[in-house]
Scaffold this motif. Structure first.
Motif, mmCIF file in Angstrom:
data_model
loop_
_atom_site.group_PDB
_atom_site.id
_atom_site.type_symbol
_atom_site.label_atom_id
_atom_site.label_comp_id
_atom_site.label_asym_id
_atom_site.label_seq_id
_atom_site.Cartn_x
_atom_site.Cartn_y
_atom_site.Cartn_z
ATOM 1 N N GLY A 85 0.821 -1.208 0.000
ATOM 2 C CA GLY A 85 0.000 0.000 0.000
ATOM 3 C C GLY A 85 0.852 1.254 0.000
ATOM 4 N N ASP A 86 0.492 2.208 0.869
ATOM 5 C CA ASP A 86 1.224 3.479 0.921
ATOM 6 C C ASP A 86 2.432 3.418 1.853
ATOM 7 N N ASP A 87 2.658 2.282 2.496
ATOM 8 C CA ASP A 87 3.784 2.151 3.416
ATOM 9 C C ASP A 87 5.085 1.977 2.640
ATOM 10 N N VAL A 88 6.173 2.487 3.203
ATOM 11 C CA VAL A 88 7.471 2.354 2.560
ATOM 12 C C VAL A 88 8.550 2.212 3.627
ATOM 13 N N VAL A 89 9.488 1.307 3.394
ATOM 14 C CA VAL A 89 10.642 1.155 4.276
ATOM 15 C C VAL A 89 11.625 2.264 3.928
ATOM 16 N N ILE A 90 11.819 3.213 4.842
ATOM 17 C CA ILE A 90 12.713 4.328 4.539
ATOM 18 C C ILE A 90 14.146 4.072 5.003
ATOM 19 N N GLY A 91 14.355 2.998 5.746
ATOM 20 C CA GLY A 91 15.707 2.652 6.160
ATOM 21 C C GLY A 91 15.736 1.384 6.977
ATOM 22 N N SER A 92 16.874 0.717 6.976
ATOM 23 C CA SER A 92 17.031 -0.539 7.713
ATOM 24 C C SER A 92 18.342 -0.539 8.488
ATOM 25 N N GLY A 93 18.355 -1.345 9.524
ATOM 26 C CA GLY A 93 19.552 -1.559 10.315
ATOM 27 C C GLY A 93 19.514 -2.965 10.872
ATOM 28 N N MET A 94 20.306 -3.208 11.871
ATOM 29 C CA MET A 94 20.312 -4.546 12.459
ATOM 30 C C MET A 94 20.664 -4.465 13.942
ATOM 31 N N VAL A 95 20.282 -5.509 14.650
ATOM 32 C CA VAL A 95 20.666 -5.632 16.051
ATOM 33 C C VAL A 95 22.183 -5.727 16.122
ATOM 34 N N ASP A 96 22.774 -4.917 16.982
ATOM 35 C CA ASP A 96 24.234 -4.932 17.154
ATOM 36 C C ASP A 96 24.541 -4.525 18.593
ATOM 37 N N SER A 97 24.667 -5.507 19.453
ATOM 38 C CA SER A 97 24.837 -5.245 20.887
ATOM 39 C C SER A 97 26.190 -4.639 21.226
ATOM 40 N N SER A 98 27.126 -4.661 20.275
ATOM 41 C CA SER A 98 28.460 -4.147 20.576
ATOM 42 C C SER A 98 28.476 -2.621 20.709
ATOM 43 N N ILE A 99 27.504 -1.936 20.106
ATOM 44 C CA ILE A 99 27.514 -0.471 20.120
ATOM 45 C C ILE A 99 27.153 0.079 21.501
ATOM 46 N N LEU A 100 26.079 -0.449 22.091
ATOM 47 C CA LEU A 100 25.625 0.040 23.391
ATOM 48 C C LEU A 100 25.996 -0.889 24.536
ATOM 49 N N SER A 101 26.629 -2.007 24.207
ATOM 50 C CA SER A 101 26.983 -3.038 25.202
ATOM 51 C C SER A 101 25.764 -3.556 25.940
ATOM 52 N N VAL A 102 24.637 -3.653 25.215
ATOM 53 C CA VAL A 102 23.399 -4.223 25.755
ATOM 54 C C VAL A 102 22.898 -5.254 24.756
ATOM 55 N N ASN A 103 22.749 -6.505 25.179
ATOM 56 C CA ASN A 103 22.267 -7.549 24.282
ATOM 57 C C ASN A 103 20.896 -7.194 23.720
ATOM 58 N N GLY A 104 20.720 -7.399 22.414
ATOM 59 C CA GLY A 104 19.436 -7.133 21.769
ATOM 60 C C GLY A 104 19.196 -5.671 21.472
ATOM 61 N N SER A 105 20.247 -4.869 21.444
ATOM 62 C CA SER A 105 20.083 -3.431 21.204
ATOM 63 C C SER A 105 20.623 -3.044 19.831
ATOM 64 N N ALA A 106 20.323 -1.820 19.433
ATOM 65 C CA ALA A 106 20.779 -1.324 18.139
ATOM 66 C C ALA A 106 20.893 0.184 18.172
ATOM 67 N N GLN A 107 21.791 0.702 17.366
ATOM 68 C CA GLN A 107 21.910 2.142 17.186
ATOM 69 C C GLN A 107 22.472 2.384 15.787
ATOM 70 N N PHE A 108 21.721 3.111 14.967
ATOM 71 C CA PHE A 108 22.175 3.381 13.611
ATOM 72 C C PHE A 108 21.501 4.640 13.083
ATOM 73 N N SER A 109 22.034 5.151 11.962
ATOM 74 C CA SER A 109 21.497 6.349 11.328
ATOM 75 C C SER A 109 20.948 6.017 9.953
ATOM 76 N N ILE A 110 19.910 6.738 9.561
ATOM 77 C CA ILE A 110 19.275 6.578 8.257
ATOM 78 C C ILE A 110 19.278 7.936 7.570
ATOM 79 N N LEU A 111 19.717 7.974 6.332
ATOM 80 C CA LEU A 111 19.648 9.200 5.542
ATOM 81 C C LEU A 111 18.480 9.067 4.572
ATOM 82 N N VAL A 112 17.454 9.894 4.755
ATOM 83 C CA VAL A 112 16.249 9.802 3.938
ATOM 84 C C VAL A 112 16.302 10.847 2.833
#
Length: 202
Positions: free
Chosen positions: A69-96
């Motif tokens: 429909g009208d929905d669109v994926v504007i960006g993707s990332g992945m779980v990466d616990s190494s960034i925040l040192s918390v299992n199951g966490s993620a931190q990333f940037s998206i350029l739209v």
């Protein structure tokens, strides 16, 4: 000489009115499976940020597609616990880049969706577990989960459960849903379409 000057002026004008990109910084955790003990998702599992371009409703993913429909994926990332040192966490940037998403504009709601599948997958597949989160308000110091205009800028989105030091209940990060099997009506319509196609060719 006048013609060259006119061309230069037109180029400059088009540069001024061109839509600017928006940067979205996203922090999330803890993303966990619905396995009874809520194990944090493994590194490399898929996270998507989705926008609904004409309403506030978001389509359910299908086995063959993450959005419709009208929905669109504007960006993707992945779980990466190494960034925040918390299992199951993620931190990333998206350029739209607005040119890549016709119809995307200020006020469009944003939804975070994560899958218990590898980030390299091109489609969810039947039965893939997923979770989702959205709100119109700010969460844990982040911005409202709404798109800004094409003048450019920065959006900071945060989904932090209590186990990750945030305000949201841990259940906000659970993968509680599963991609449904194709409906029997869709299968029937596909079969009828194939029959009609064969008759036309005959």
């Amino acid at each position: 000489m006048k013609k060259q000057f006119l061309i230069l002026c037109l180029c400059a004008a088009s540069t001024v009115v061109a839509p600017a990109a928006v940067t979205i910084n996203l922090t999330g955790g803890i993303f966990a499976s619905n396995d009874g003990v809520h194990s944090p998702l493994a590194n490399g599992q898929l996270i998507q940020l989705i926008a609904s371009r004409s309403d506030s409703d978001f389509s359910t993913p299908t086995a063959a597609s993450f959005v419709s429909g009208d929905d669109v994926v504007i960006g993707s990332g992945m779980v990466d616990s190494s960034i925040l040192s918390v299992n199951g966490s993620a931190q990333f940037s998206i350029l739209v880049d607005f040119a890549s998403f016709p119809g995307l504009g200020a006020g469009d709601p944003l939804l975070l969706r994560w899958f218990d599948i590898n980030a390299a997958e091109s489609a969810p597949g039947t039965g893939a577990a997923y979770g989702e989160f959205r709100t119109d308000s700010s969460v844990d110091g982040g911005d409202p989960w709404l798109m800004i205009g094409d003048g450019g800028g920065l959006i900071t989105l945060t989904l932090a459960s209590e186990s990750a030091g945030g305000s949201q209940p841990d259940s906000a990060g659970y993968t509680l849903l599963a991609v449904p099997e194709p409906s029997s009506s869709a299968i029937l319509l596909g079969a009828l379409g194939a029959v009609a196609f064969r008759r036309r060719r005959a």
